[in-house]
Write a protein that holds these residues in place. Structure first.
Motif, PDB file in Angstrom:
ATOM      1  N   GLN A  39       0.832  -1.206   0.000  1.00  0.00           N
ATOM      2  CA  GLN A  39       0.000   0.000   0.000  1.00  0.00           C
ATOM      3  C   GLN A  39       0.867   1.257   0.000  1.00  0.00           C
ATOM      4  O   GLN A  39       0.603   2.205  -0.749  1.00  0.00           O
ATOM      5  CB  GLN A  39      -0.914  -0.012   1.222  1.00  0.00           C
ATOM      6  CG  GLN A  39      -1.916   1.116   1.261  1.00  0.00           C
ATOM      7  CD  GLN A  39      -2.772   1.071   2.513  1.00  0.00           C
ATOM      8  OE1 GLN A  39      -2.697   1.932   3.383  1.00  0.00           O
ATOM      9  NE2 GLN A  39      -3.596   0.042   2.615  1.00  0.00           N
ATOM     10  N   CYS A  79       1.099   4.048  -3.010  1.00  0.00           N
ATOM     11  CA  CYS A  79       0.875   5.481  -2.779  1.00  0.00           C
ATOM     12  C   CYS A  79       2.023   6.310  -3.355  1.00  0.00           C
ATOM     13  O   CYS A  79       1.807   7.327  -4.028  1.00  0.00           O
ATOM     14  CB  CYS A  79       0.735   5.757  -1.283  1.00  0.00           C
ATOM     15  SG  CYS A  79      -0.842   5.269  -0.555  1.00  0.00           S
ATOM     16  N   LEU A 114      -8.702   8.629 -10.141  1.00  0.00           N
ATOM     17  CA  LEU A 114      -8.450   9.988  -9.670  1.00  0.00           C
ATOM     18  C   LEU A 114      -8.886  11.041 -10.688  1.00  0.00           C
ATOM     19  O   LEU A 114      -9.086  12.206 -10.332  1.00  0.00           O
ATOM     20  CB  LEU A 114      -6.959  10.164  -9.355  1.00  0.00           C
ATOM     21  CG  LEU A 114      -6.465   9.488  -8.074  1.00  0.00           C
ATOM     22  CD1 LEU A 114      -4.942   9.413  -8.053  1.00  0.00           C
ATOM     23  CD2 LEU A 114      -6.974  10.232  -6.846  1.00  0.00           C
ATOM     24  N   SER A 164     -12.187  -1.189  -3.050  1.00  0.00           N
ATOM     25  CA  SER A 164     -11.878  -0.610  -1.737  1.00  0.00           C
ATOM     26  C   SER A 164     -10.427  -0.151  -1.687  1.00  0.00           C
ATOM     27  O   SER A 164     -10.112   0.923  -1.151  1.00  0.00           O
ATOM     28  CB  SER A 164     -12.141  -1.639  -0.630  1.00  0.00           C
ATOM     29  OG  SER A 164     -13.504  -1.982  -0.572  1.00  0.00           O
ATOM     30  N   LYS A 213     -10.004   3.084  -3.820  1.00  0.00           N
ATOM     31  CA  LYS A 213     -10.536   4.261  -3.126  1.00  0.00           C
ATOM     32  C   LYS A 213      -9.621   4.685  -1.982  1.00  0.00           C
ATOM     33  O   LYS A 213      -9.401   5.883  -1.759  1.00  0.00           O
ATOM     34  CB  LYS A 213     -11.940   3.958  -2.602  1.00  0.00           C
ATOM     35  CG  LYS A 213     -12.979   3.766  -3.697  1.00  0.00           C
ATOM     36  CD  LYS A 213     -14.328   3.369  -3.107  1.00  0.00           C
ATOM     37  CE  LYS A 213     -15.355   3.119  -4.195  1.00  0.00           C
ATOM     38  NZ  LYS A 213     -16.665   2.677  -3.636  1.00  0.00           N
ATOM     39  N   LEU A 214      -9.079   3.701  -1.253  1.00  0.00           N
ATOM     40  CA  LEU A 214      -8.201   4.015  -0.127  1.00  0.00           C
ATOM     41  C   LEU A 214      -6.922   4.697  -0.596  1.00  0.00           C
ATOM     42  O   LEU A 214      -6.510   5.725  -0.031  1.00  0.00           O
ATOM     43  CB  LEU A 214      -7.867   2.734   0.638  1.00  0.00           C
ATOM     44  CG  LEU A 214      -6.904   2.892   1.826  1.00  0.00           C
ATOM     45  CD1 LEU A 214      -7.507   3.812   2.880  1.00  0.00           C
ATOM     46  CD2 LEU A 214      -6.570   1.525   2.426  1.00  0.00           C
ATOM     47  N   ALA A 236      -6.424   6.257  -3.443  1.00  0.00           N
ATOM     48  CA  ALA A 236      -6.772   7.562  -4.016  1.00  0.00           C
ATOM     49  C   ALA A 236      -6.981   8.597  -2.916  1.00  0.00           C
ATOM     50  O   ALA A 236      -6.556   9.758  -3.045  1.00  0.00           O
ATOM     51  CB  ALA A 236      -8.030   7.434  -4.874  1.00  0.00           C
ATOM     52  N   GLN A 237      -7.618   8.186  -1.835  1.00  0.00           N
ATOM     53  CA  GLN A 237      -7.853   9.106  -0.718  1.00  0.00           C
ATOM     54  C   GLN A 237      -6.536   9.531  -0.077  1.00  0.00           C
ATOM     55  O   GLN A 237      -6.328  10.710   0.230  1.00  0.00           O
ATOM     56  CB  GLN A 237      -8.752   8.434   0.317  1.00  0.00           C
ATOM     57  CG  GLN A 237      -9.108   9.317   1.501  1.00  0.00           C
ATOM     58  CD  GLN A 237     -10.000   8.606   2.499  1.00  0.00           C
ATOM     59  OE1 GLN A 237     -10.140   7.382   2.470  1.00  0.00           O
ATOM     60  NE2 GLN A 237     -10.615   9.359   3.390  1.00  0.00           N
ATOM     61  N   LYS A 238      -5.632   8.578   0.116  1.00  0.00           N
ATOM     62  CA  LYS A 238      -4.338   8.889   0.726  1.00  0.00           C
ATOM     63  C   LYS A 238      -3.512   9.806  -0.171  1.00  0.00           C
ATOM     64  O   LYS A 238      -2.880  10.759   0.305  1.00  0.00           O
ATOM     65  CB  LYS A 238      -3.563   7.591   1.004  1.00  0.00           C
ATOM     66  CG  LYS A 238      -4.119   6.759   2.158  1.00  0.00           C
ATOM     67  CD  LYS A 238      -3.310   5.489   2.339  1.00  0.00           C
ATOM     68  CE  LYS A 238      -3.782   4.685   3.546  1.00  0.00           C
ATOM     69  NZ  LYS A 238      -3.469   5.365   4.817  1.00  0.00           N
ATOM     70  N   SER A 273      -4.594  11.871  -2.488  1.00  0.00           N
ATOM     71  CA  SER A 273      -5.220  13.193  -2.570  1.00  0.00           C
ATOM     72  C   SER A 273      -4.989  14.007  -1.305  1.00  0.00           C
ATOM     73  O   SER A 273      -4.936  15.239  -1.348  1.00  0.00           O
ATOM     74  CB  SER A 273      -6.725  13.048  -2.819  1.00  0.00           C
ATOM     75  OG  SER A 273      -6.973  12.368  -4.036  1.00  0.00           O
ATOM     76  N   ALA A 274      -4.841  13.309  -0.172  1.00  0.00           N
ATOM     77  CA  ALA A 274      -4.671  14.007   1.105  1.00  0.00           C
ATOM     78  C   ALA A 274      -3.242  14.488   1.320  1.00  0.00           C
ATOM     79  O   ALA A 274      -3.000  15.384   2.135  1.00  0.00           O
ATOM     80  CB  ALA A 274      -5.086  13.092   2.254  1.00  0.00           C
ATOM     81  N   ASP A 275      -2.272  13.877   0.616  1.00  0.00           N
ATOM     82  CA  ASP A 275      -0.862  14.266   0.803  1.00  0.00           C
ATOM     83  C   ASP A 275      -0.589  15.657   0.247  1.00  0.00           C
ATOM     84  O   ASP A 275      -1.148  16.052  -0.764  1.00  0.00           O
ATOM     85  CB  ASP A 275       0.051  13.249   0.111  1.00  0.00           C
ATOM     86  CG  ASP A 275       0.114  11.945   0.899  1.00  0.00           C
ATOM     87  OD1 ASP A 275      -0.301  11.949   2.067  1.00  0.00           O
ATOM     88  OD2 ASP A 275       0.572  10.939   0.330  1.00  0.00           O
TER      89      ASP A 275
END
Length: 285
Positions: free
Chosen positions: A119, A123, A191, A273, A276-277, A279-281, A283-285
């Motif tokens: 993971q 990322c 994304l 899942s 999405k996880l 992509a969320q990580k 996008s948050a960086d």
């Protein structure tokens, strides 16, 4: 390893590797193709003297790649427990990526990564790929396929298959393998779409791709039989291949198809899942 200092250092790290890395075994320090990278932090004691603190390490193996290159494989990586979840693992992986690029190896792989390491690696690679110019047109083209409207269930889904030129460009410049790039590709496409508008088509595309990967090839092979045919010519070259229609010879029953569909659905749900996880990580960086 080429130097005695590295061998002595690793001998002290072996207990940590065996205790904290699942399924690990000591590397052969007499093999010069092993390389050890150590992550330390400088600290000062009460007297103002500087001393290093060990944060983690990584052991890589360098394979020969014909005709004049090499491949790097990460075999062991460990951040010591007091320093985990502080970004040091990411930093160490980024350093190793830079080593692979600076030394222009063929590619950089990880040996049987655990889910957390996979993971983290994904990322990092997705972020690198988002900033890699040569594939942006291919990503935009894939995303545009979803923006055109609902995809037909009767067609293949090229949006989730990057062009071969992009795969090779990524390997040459970023040292990311084809397998890892394909793993990241769906996340790059996700994304770029609007989930509230295009999620149904995206799920359909992922499901179609996974069906081809997991069921399509195996189902083609099932039911095929090879039968020797008596001949006066060459016995080793005389045979007939046919597809059997008898359930006893491997043709799927309704029950086996239902089981496959159920397993496929679970795999697709797990993959979505994960997408999405990540992509969320990212996008948050």
């Amino acid at each position: 390893m080429d130097n005695m200092a590295g061998r002595n250092l690793y001998s002290h790290l072996v207990p940590l590797a065996l205790l904290l890395i699942d399924g690990s075994s000591p590397i052969d320090v007499t093999d010069p193709r092993w390389e050890l990278y150590v992550l330390t932090q400088k600290n000062n004691d009460q007297l103002g003297q500087t001393y290093p603190t060990l944060l983690g390490f990584a052991a890589l193996y360098r394979f020969y790649h014909y005709p004049d290159s090499s491949r790097l494989r990460l075999s062991q990586i460990l951040v010591l427990p007091p320093y985990q979840r502080k970004g040091f693992g990411r930093f160490l992986l980024e350093v190793l990526n830079n080593v692979a690029i600076s030394e222009n190896v063929y590619d950089f792989t990880i040996e049987e990564p655990l889910s957390q390491l996979l993971q983290l690696r994904t990322c990092i690679d997705v972020k690198r790929l988002r900033g890699f110019g040569p594939i942006q047109e291919a990503v935009e083209s894939a995303v545009s396929q979803f923006k055109l409207g609902r995809l037909s269930k009767k067609v293949s889904f090229p949006p989730l298959l990057p062009p071969s030129e992009a795969i090779e460009a990524v390997r040459k410049s970023l040292k990311i393998t084809k397998e890892q790039f394909l793993h990241c590709w769906e996340i790059l496409v996700f994304l770029g779409i609007e989930p509230d508008k295009h999620m149904e088509d995206f799920i359909l595309a992922v499901s179609s791709r996974m069906r081809d990967d997991l069921i399509g090839e195996s189902s083609d092979a099932e039911g095929k039989q090879v039968v020797d045919v008596p001949t006066d010519y060459d016995q080793e070259m005389s045979f007939v291949m046919f597809r059997s229609t008898n359930n006893a010879t491997g043709v799927e029953t309704d029950e086996s198809r239902a089981n496959q569909e159920e397993q496929l659905k679970k795999l697709v749900d797990d993959r979505l899942s994960e997408i999405k996880l990540i992509a969320q990580k990212v996008s948050a960086d």
